[in-house]
Enzyme design. Structure first.
Site, PDB file in Angstrom:
ATOM      1  N   LEU A 119     -28.356   9.749   3.062  1.00  0.00           N
ATOM      2  CA  LEU A 119     -27.397   9.343   4.100  1.00  0.00           C
ATOM      3  C   LEU A 119     -26.212  10.309   4.137  1.00  0.00           C
ATOM      4  O   LEU A 119     -25.043   9.923   3.994  1.00  0.00           O
ATOM      5  CB  LEU A 119     -26.932   7.903   3.806  1.00  0.00           C
ATOM      6  CG  LEU A 119     -28.042   6.844   3.841  1.00  0.00           C
ATOM      7  CD1 LEU A 119     -27.518   5.501   3.359  1.00  0.00           C
ATOM      8  CD2 LEU A 119     -28.643   6.732   5.245  1.00  0.00           C
ATOM      9  N   HIS A 120     -26.516  11.600   4.373  1.00  0.00           N
ATOM     10  CA  HIS A 120     -25.468  12.633   4.380  1.00  0.00           C
ATOM     11  C   HIS A 120     -24.341  12.287   5.368  1.00  0.00           C
ATOM     12  O   HIS A 120     -23.197  12.080   4.989  1.00  0.00           O
ATOM     13  CB  HIS A 120     -26.063  13.991   4.788  1.00  0.00           C
ATOM     14  CG  HIS A 120     -27.144  14.519   3.914  1.00  0.00           C
ATOM     15  ND1 HIS A 120     -26.984  14.828   2.593  1.00  0.00           N
ATOM     16  CD2 HIS A 120     -28.439  14.835   4.211  1.00  0.00           C
ATOM     17  CE1 HIS A 120     -28.106  15.314   2.083  1.00  0.00           C
ATOM     18  NE2 HIS A 120     -29.008  15.327   3.038  1.00  0.00           N
ATOM     19  N   ASP A 121     -24.682  12.295   6.649  1.00  0.00           N
ATOM     20  CA  ASP A 121     -23.652  12.090   7.678  1.00  0.00           C
ATOM     21  C   ASP A 121     -23.100  10.667   7.687  1.00  0.00           C
ATOM     22  O   ASP A 121     -21.870  10.492   7.860  1.00  0.00           O
ATOM     23  CB  ASP A 121     -24.218  12.470   9.055  1.00  0.00           C
ATOM     24  CG  ASP A 121     -24.477  13.967   9.173  1.00  0.00           C
ATOM     25  OD1 ASP A 121     -25.219  14.371  10.082  1.00  0.00           O
ATOM     26  OD2 ASP A 121     -23.935  14.734   8.347  1.00  0.00           O
TER      27      ASP A 121
END
Ligand code: RIB
Ligand code: CA
Length: 321
Positions: A243-245
């Site tokens: 869940l980078h962004d």
């Protein structure tokens, strides 16, 4: 954001995206959390600028927010040759999900100009979160250096500070695509800038087990998440989705979500053999590099906001994407 501080940051927010899969999920989280989104700026990164702009319009329309203006930004890095990530995000940038076309048109003002305009109009109060290469912010900084004290808070998804990169062993994708822009942004004298790198985003993973429990027919945000992640879990056979962004949006809405240290950050240029490598040194001011995150709480609350079946948050996957 994690229950410890139910009030989110309601200051006016600009989100800069290269809408790909996790950018789209991050937009769903920002909308779901009721963030005060002034507008979204697009930049070439995961996909070419016209695809990123189209996707952003369509995702916001799907979320019932086609009132949020979309401002097209840079079509290529400042210096480096542009390189996309369609092998990860699919040719259409949304993992093959085919969304209805938004009825809204992109705004007339270009992305960097919208950042400049918003900084001046909301001086001292604006939060800017960047989810793609930093080209737009570097251009805005070049044209109006005063945005460093007008923008109250900058949150950047980017960098790999204490672990290998994801596009080369040295470099995280957003910094790799435009290292010169990243260098200009990291060296500027912001009042408050937080770098959310792979060091923390690799701890916030949506598990395959949780993804499989999302009902097929759900056409709300959960249905969007399920469709967007399908490529990662089926064609790419990953066991988790980073869940980078979404984490960067989470940090923009709740700075206490991560802990970090002030650093000076050096970035290897696009001509270097280690293009985009980020090297830190302790400093008494400068970017706050996130080193710790309330990962389980974030993933659980992410699931709650998007209407996913709540499960124990999973983290520490080996082959997430
Ligand atoms: O390295 C991850 C980042 O690169 C994310 O923002 C993803 O969307 C890609 O832009
Ligand atoms: Ca992105």
């Amino acid at each position: 954001m994690t229950g410890r501080n139910a009030d989110i940051n309601k200051s006016p927010l600009v989100i800069d995206v290269d809408t790909g899969i996790d950018d789209a999920v991050a937009l769903a989280l920002a909308v779901g959390k009721g963030a005060n989104i002034l507008g979204v700026t697009t930049v070439a990164g995961n996909v070419p600028i016209e695809v990123a702009t189209r996707n952003t319009l369509d995702v916001l329309s799907y979320l019932g927010r086609d009132d949020i203006p979309v401002h097209r930004g840079a079509s290529r890095p400042l210096v480096a040759e542009y390189q996309d990530a369609t092998h990860v995000h699919g040719g259409n940038g949304l993992g093959g999900v085919d969304l209805a076309k938004s009825g809204a048109d992109e705004a007339a003002l270009a992305g960097p100009a919208f950042i400049i305009q918003s900084a001046a109009k909301h001086a001292g109060d604006l939060t800017l979160v960047t989810l793609g290469p930093l080209t737009n912010l570097a251009i805005a900084l070049n044209v109006r250096p005063e945005i460093t004290y007008q923008i109250r808070r900058v949150v950047v998804m980017g960098g790999a500070f204490s672990l290998p990169g994801n596009v080369t062993p040295h470099s995280e994708f957003n910094v790799y695509v435009d290292p010169e822009a990243a260098r200009q942004v990291f060296e500027a004298d912001w009042g408050d800038i937080t770098l959310v790198g792979l060091d923390v985003t690799h701890q916030t993973v949506l598990s395959r087990e949780l993804w499989e429990r999302i009902p097929e027919m759900n056409d709300g945000p959960a249905g969007l998440v399920r469709g967007l992640m399908a490529r990662t879990f089926t064609e790419r056979a990953m066991s988790g989705f980073y869940l980078h962004d979404p984490l960067a949006v989470g940090v923009a809405l709740d700075l206490d979500l991560v802990q970090g240290t002030f650093c000076s950050v050096a970035v290897e240029s696009s001509a270097s053999a280690t293009r985009g490598e980020t090297t830190v040194a302790a400093a008494d001011r400068g970017p706050r590099v996130a080193t710790r995150v309330h990962a389980a709480a974030f993933v659980a609350e992410f699931g709650a906001v998007l209407g996913l079946p709540i499960a124990d948050a999973a983290s520490g996957f080996e082959n997430a994407e």
